[in-house]
Design a protein around this motif. Structure first.
Motif, PDB file in Angstrom:
ATOM      1  N   GLY A 161      -4.007  -5.024  10.093  1.00 24.30           N
ATOM      2  CA  GLY A 161      -5.348  -5.899   9.850  1.00 24.30           C
ATOM      3  C   GLY A 161      -6.781  -5.020   9.728  1.00 24.30           C
TER       4      GLY A 161
ATOM      5  N   ARG B 198     -13.189 -11.284  13.324  1.00 21.52           N
ATOM      6  CA  ARG B 198     -11.903 -11.348  13.915  1.00 21.52           C
ATOM      7  C   ARG B 198     -11.685 -11.860  15.106  1.00 21.52           C
TER       8      ARG B 198
ATOM      9  N   LYS C 276      -6.535  -1.741   5.080  1.00 21.29           N
ATOM     10  CA  LYS C 276      -6.024  -0.366   4.525  1.00 21.29           C
ATOM     11  C   LYS C 276      -5.628  -0.611   2.910  1.00 21.29           C
ATOM     12  N   THR C 277      -5.229  -1.848   2.653  1.00 20.98           N
ATOM     13  CA  THR C 277      -4.835  -2.125   1.368  1.00 20.98           C
ATOM     14  C   THR C 277      -6.173  -2.326   0.449  1.00 20.98           C
TER      15      THR C 277
HETATM   16  P1  ADP Z   1      -3.595  -3.406   6.959  1.00 15.02           P
HETATM   17  O1  ADP Z   1      -4.471  -2.588   7.309  1.00 15.02           O
HETATM   18  O2  ADP Z   1      -2.808  -4.137   7.904  1.00 15.02           O
HETATM   19  O3  ADP Z   1      -2.847  -3.431   5.670  1.00 15.02           O
HETATM   20  P2  ADP Z   1      -4.802  -5.619   5.201  1.00 15.02           P
HETATM   21  O4  ADP Z   1      -5.316  -4.711   4.182  1.00 15.02           O
HETATM   22  O5  ADP Z   1      -3.620  -6.435   4.916  1.00 15.02           O
HETATM   23  O6  ADP Z   1      -4.703  -4.919   6.718  1.00 15.02           O
HETATM   24  O7  ADP Z   1      -6.133  -6.556   5.383  1.00 15.02           O
HETATM   25  C1  ADP Z   1      -6.014  -7.539   6.574  1.00 15.02           C
HETATM   26  C2  ADP Z   1      -7.059  -8.495   5.846  1.00 15.02           C
HETATM   27  O8  ADP Z   1      -8.518  -8.335   6.035  1.00 15.02           O
HETATM   28  C3  ADP Z   1      -6.881  -8.978   4.349  1.00 15.02           C
HETATM   29  O9  ADP Z   1      -6.944 -10.272   4.476  1.00 15.02           O
HETATM   30  C4  ADP Z   1      -8.141  -8.465   3.751  1.00 15.02           C
HETATM   31  O10 ADP Z   1      -8.641  -9.120   2.627  1.00 15.02           O
HETATM   32  C5  ADP Z   1      -9.147  -8.535   4.609  1.00 15.02           C
HETATM   33  N1  ADP Z   1      -9.976  -7.671   4.982  1.00 15.02           N
HETATM   34  C6  ADP Z   1      -9.969  -6.202   4.569  1.00 15.02           C
HETATM   35  N2  ADP Z   1     -11.080  -5.466   4.587  1.00 15.02           N
HETATM   36  C7  ADP Z   1     -11.998  -6.367   4.924  1.00 15.02           C
HETATM   37  C8  ADP Z   1     -13.623  -6.580   5.007  1.00 15.02           C
HETATM   38  N3  ADP Z   1     -14.358  -5.251   5.023  1.00 15.02           N
HETATM   39  N4  ADP Z   1     -13.950  -7.488   5.546  1.00 15.02           N
HETATM   40  C9  ADP Z   1     -13.470  -8.610   5.720  1.00 15.02           C
HETATM   41  N5  ADP Z   1     -12.131  -8.693   5.524  1.00 15.02           N
HETATM   42  C10 ADP Z   1     -11.468  -7.566   5.113  1.00 15.02           C
END
Ligand code: ADP
Ligand code: MG
Length: 724
Positions: free
Chosen positions: A300, A478, A303-304
Motif C-alpha cells: 500500500g 490511511r 509502488k505502482t
Molecule cells: P503497493 O506499494 O502495495 O503496490 P499500490 O501501488 O497498489 O501499493 O498503492 C496502493 C494505493 O495507494 C493505490 O490505490 C494507489 O492509487 C494509492 N496511492 C499511491 N500513491 C499515493 C499517494 N501519493 N497519495 C494517495 N494515494 C496513493
C-alpha cells in the motif's frame, strides 16, 4: 609442513576409529582436523562455581552442586515410571529425578559417593528438583580445570551411538593438544590491527576453550567478522566489476510524457518518499550505467505509481517498457490501473498473459516489434516466451514477495546475459536476427519491487549488488488497520462482527493455513469450512480459493469477490499475492499461530486500502508457545513492516525468511547470523569496500590471502555471480 596437518583425516586423532569417523562425517560433515576445528560449540557453561541447594531457584540456567545421594525411590508404572534420588549437600536435600535409563542409573550411581551434579533446576509438585542431571566425580580433571565448558550439537544418531557433546569435547581438546604450532593467519595483518581483531590462532582456541566470557566474545567476533567479510568481498568485487562493464541507456531528459502526467493527471500529490525514490532511480538511469535497483515499500505504499512514473521517463527517452507481475490476476489489475491513470494520454498499454491468444496475441507481438506499444504488462511465463521488443529500455519486476531469490537469479541471468553468456536472453531466447534489441548493450534498466520489507543488513547480503530504494511512508489519510488477537472459542462474537461489516457494505476475507495435507496437524480444512460457513451465513455469497485449484478456477472465484458479487472470500494463503479490493475491510486469519510474521503482515496488507476503518482478526488456539505469543503480540502492536521484518529476523533467523530458503545460497555461515549480527554485516561491508577502494584487483602483497580466498570461494559458488 604443519599447515597441511589440518587436512589430516579425522582418524588421525586418538579415540576416533573408522566407525566414529563415519558417524562424524555423515552427521556433522567432519572429515578432517580442520573440519573439527571449525565445528564450534553452540554454547558454553560456566563450571567454575558450585552452588548450594538453598541458592537454587526454578528457571536458573545450568548449575552445579556438590553432594551425595542418601537414598533412592522408584514410583509409577509405564510412562509415569520414575526414579527419584535424594541428594544431600550437607545442608539440604534436593530431589533428582530420572524418567529414562533408570536401570542404568540404579547400577552406576552409588549412595554415599561424592558427585558434582549438573543440571537445570525446576519445580515439580511445589518442590524444587533437577531432572536428568549429568553426574561427575569431583576429581575429574576436565572439571577442575574447566571454567567455561563447551557444548557441541549432536544428532539423534550420534546420541544413540553414545557420541555426546562430552565426547566431542574430548576430541577437540585432544586436537588442540596436537596443534602445538601457531595456526596461520587468514586475514591481512593490516586489517587485524586496524579492527583490533583477535588473531586466528587465538580465536579458534578461545572459541572452543575460552577462559572468560569476554575472551569468548572477542573470539566469536573475529570469526564471525571473517565469515561476513569474505562474503561482502565477493559481492562487492562482483558488483564493481559489473558496474564497470554494464553500459545502460542514458535517459537524460524528462519530457512530454512525464511532465504532462505529473502536471495534469496525477490524481494525488506524491508522498515525499515516492518523490525521493523516483529521483534515485532517475539518477541511475541517466548515469550511463545499467540500473539494478530494488524498491522496497510496504504493502500500500504506492509502488505502482512510482513504477508508472519511471516508465514515463523511459518512454520520453524513446524506449519501450515492461512490467511483470507474479500472477495473471495481478497483471490484469495493473492493466486497469495503468489504463485509468493514462486514459488521456497517447500511450499504448497492452497486456500479455497466457490467456491472451490468437489474433489478439499476434497484434500485441506485432506492436512490441514495431515499437507502437509503450508499456507491456505481463506475467513471467509470458515474458520468458519468445517475445521481442523494438527498443526495450526498462524492465520492472513487481514480485510482491512471491519470487524467491533463486527465481530472480534465473531471470537475471537471462535478462542480462550474465555468466558470460551474452547471447542467452529472456526476451529473445532463440536469438533471432533483428529486431532483437536485448542482448546488445546497452542493457535495459532493471527495477525489482518488493513488498517484503527486508532489514538493511540482510538486504545487503541477499540482494548483494542491488542498490536499494525504500518507500518508508504511506500515503496520507490511511487509517491503520486495527489488529486483534482472539481465541478460537468465540465463534459467536466473530459471526456478529462479520455480519456487522457486511451489512455496512464491506467484504470479508477469511484465511486458513492449509488444504488437505493437514492430516497430522489439526487444522481446519478450507473445504469443510466453506460448507460450514454457507450454513452459518445463508444470507451471503461466499467465494473459495485454495492452492489445489487450477489457476483459471482461482481467477474466476477471485474475480467474483473483486467485483463484489460475493461478500466473503474463504482462502488459503494464495490471496497473499497483492490483490486490491479496497472494499474489503476485515481480514480474519484462522489458526494464526501457524503463520509466520511476514505472512501475517502480508495478509493484513490486503485490508485497509479504502477510507473505512479496517480490522485484522487473528484467531488462534489457546495453546501457544512463548515465541508464537510474541509473534501475535507484535502484530497487534505495530503496522510497520520494517519493525515486523526485524522482529521476524530476530525470532526466526534469516534461514526461514521467505525467499532466502528457496534461494539455495550456501552462505555457509557457521557462527555469524545475518539477523543478530547486523552491525558486523555493516562493518564487513564497509571493510570490504575500504579494501577494494585501495586495491581493486587485490594485487598488493598484503592482500594475497584475500585474493586466494576469493578465488576459492568463486570456485565453490559458481552461481554467485547470478545470485548477487
Ligand atoms: P503497493 O506499494 O502495495 O503496490 P499500490 O501501488 O497498489 O501499493 O498503492 C496502493 C494505493 O495507494 C493505490 O490505490 C494507489 O492509487 C494509492 N496511492 C499511491 N500513491 C499515493 C499517494 N501519493 N497519495 C494517495 N494515494 C496513493
Ligand atoms: Mg503492488
Amino acid at each position: 609442513m604443519v599447515n597441511s596437518d589440518l587436512l589430516n583425516a579425522i582418524t588421525y586423532l586418538p579415540g576416533i576409529g573408522p566407525s566414529r569417523a563415519k558417524l562424524l562425517e555423515a552427521e556433522l560433515g567432519i572429515k578432517t582436523w580442520r573440519d573439527l576445528l571449525y565445528t564450534f560449540p553452540y554454547k558454553h557453561i560456566d563450571r567454575s562455581r558450585l552452588y548450594k541447594i538453598r541458592e537454587l531457584m526454578p528457571d536458573m540456567p545450568f548449575v552445579q552442586v556438590l553432594g551425595q545421594f542418601r537414598s533412592f525411590e522408584e514410583a509409577g508404572q509405564g510412562r509415569k515410571h520414575r526414579l527419584t534420588g535424594h541428594f544431600w549437600d550437607g545442608e539440604m536435600f534436593l530431589d533428582v529425578t530420572w524418567f529414562q535409563g533408570i536401570s542404568y542409573i540404579k547400577q552406576s550411581v552409588k549412595i554415599g559417593k561424592e558427585y558434582i551434579l549438573f543440571g537445570r533446576p525446576s519445580v515439580y509438585g511445589g518442590r524444587l528438583c533437577v531432572n536428568h542431571p549429568d553426574l561427575d566425580s569431583p576429581e575429574s580433571t576436565v572439571l577442575s580445570k574447566m571454567s567455561m565448558q563447551p557444548y557441541y550439537s549432536t544428532t539423534e544418531r550420534m546420541k544413540k551411538a553414545g557420541m555426546t557433546s562430552r565426547m566431542l569435547e574430548r576430541f577437540t581438546s585432544t586436537l588442540f593438544s596436537r596443534l602445538t604450532w601457531t595456526l596461520p593467519e587468514t586475514l591481512p595483518s593490516y586489517l587485524i590491527e586496524r579492527l583490533h581483531l583477535m588473531p586466528l590462532d587465538k580465536a579458534l582456541r578461545a572459541a572452543h576453550y575460552p577462559t572468560t566470557a569476554d575472551e569468548l566474545a572477542a573470539a566469536n567476533m573475529r570469526l564471525k567478522f571473517e565469515e561476513l567479510f569474505l562474503i561482502q568481498l565477493v559481492i562487492l568485487n562482483y558488483t564493481r566489476k559489473r558496474q564497470q562493464q554494464r553500459v545502460g541507456r542514458r535517459f537524460t531528459h524528462i519530457g512530454e510524457c512525464f511532465n504532462t502526467f505529473y502536471r495534469r493527471y496525477l490524481p494525488f500529490p506524491l508522498t515525499e518518499a515516492q518523490k525521493r525514490v523516483i529521483r534515485e532511480m532517475h539518477a541511475d538511469m541517466k548515469s550511463g550505467r545499467q540500473m539494478n535497483r530494488l524498491l522496497q515499500g510496504d504493502v500500500g505504499s504506492g509502488k505502482t505509481l512510482v513504477a508508472l512514473m519511471i516508465m514515463l521517463i523511459a518512454i520520453d527517452n524513446g524506449c519501450q517498457t515492461c512490467i511483470m507481475a507474479p500472477t495473471e490476476i495481478l497483471a490484469e489489475q495493473h492493466l486497469q490501473t495503468f489504463r485509468s491513470f493514462l486514459k488521456n494520454m497517447p500511450i499504448r498499454v497492452e497486456l500479455l498473459t497466457g490467456s491472451v491468444k490468437g489474433k489478439r496475441r499476434k497484434a500485441i507481438e506485432e506492436g512490441l516489434r514495431d515499437g507502437s506499444i509503450h508499456i507491456l504488462i505481463g506475467t513471467h511465463a509470458v515474458i520468458e516466451d519468445n517475445v521481442q521488443f523494438h527498443n526495450l529500455g526498462l524492465v520492472i519486476i513487481d514480485e510482491q514477495h512471491r519470487f524467491g531469490v533463486a527465481q530472480r537469479a534465473k531471470l537475471w541471468s537471462k535478462g542480462q546475459g550474465a555468466g558470460g553468456k551474452e547471447q542467452e536472453n529472456t526476451f529473445c531466447p532463440n536469438n533471432p536476427p533483428a529486431p532483437c534489441p536485448m542482448p546488445l548493450a546497452p542493457y535495459p534498466h532493471i527495477l525489482v519491487m518488493t513488498a517484503t520489507p527486508i532489514p538493511r543488513t540482510l538486504a545487503m547480503t541477499l540482494y548483494g549488488d542491488l542498490d536499494v530504494s525504500v518507500i518508508d511512508e504511506l500515503p496520507p489519510g490511511r487509517k491503520p488497520v486495527r489488529t486483534l488477537h482472539i481465541y478460537d472459542n468465540q465463534p459467536e462474537q466473530l459471526r456478529r462482527g462479520i455480519i456487522r461489516e457486511i451489512e455496512a457494505g464491506h467484504q470479508v476475507y477469511i484465511v486458513y493455513p492449509l488444504v488437505k495435507e493437514s492430516e497430522k496437524l489439526d487444522l481446519k480444512n478450507v473445504q469443510d469450512e466453506y460448507v460450514h460457513l454457507q450454513e452459518v451465513f445463508p444470507q451471503y455469497r461466499i467465494s473459495m480459493v485454495h492452492g489445489q485449484m487450477k489457476a483459471s478456477e482461482k481467477d474466476a472465484e477471485m474475480q467474483r469477490f473483486v467485483s463484489g458479487e460475493t461478500q466473503i472470500l474463504v482462502a488459503t494463503t494464495v490471496i497473499e499475492v497483492g490483490v486490491n479490493v479496497p472494499n474489503a475491510s476485515v481480514m480474519i486469519i484462522q489458526n494464526a499461530e501457524r503463520f509466520g510474521l511476514s505472512q501475517l503482515h502480508q495478509l493484513r496488507g490486503r485490508v485497509g486500502r479504502g477510507a473505512e476503518q479496517s480490522y485484522c482478526i487473528l484467531v488462534s488456539n489457546f495453546k501457544l508457545s512463548a515465541e508464537t505469543r510474541k509473534r501475535l503480540q507484535i502484530m497487534t502492536e505495530t503496522n510497520d513492516g520494517f519493525e515486523i521484518a526485524e522482529a521476524d529476523l530476530r525470532l526466526r533467523g534469516p534461514g526461514d525468511l521467505e525467499g532466502t530458503q528457496q534461494s539455495g545460497i550456501a552462505f555457509n555461515l557457521k557462527l555469524a547470523n545475518l539477523g543478530r549480527d547486523g552491525q558486523l554485516v555493516q562493518l564487513a561491508r564497509d571493510t570490504a569496500s575500504y579494501v577494494l577502494d585501495a586495491d581493486p584487483d587485490l594485487l598488493a602483497p598484503d592482500n594475497i590471502l584475500l585474493r586466494q580466498h576469493l578465488q576459492e570461494l568463486k570456485k565453490e559458488h559458481k552461481d554467485w555471480s547470478q545470485i548477487s
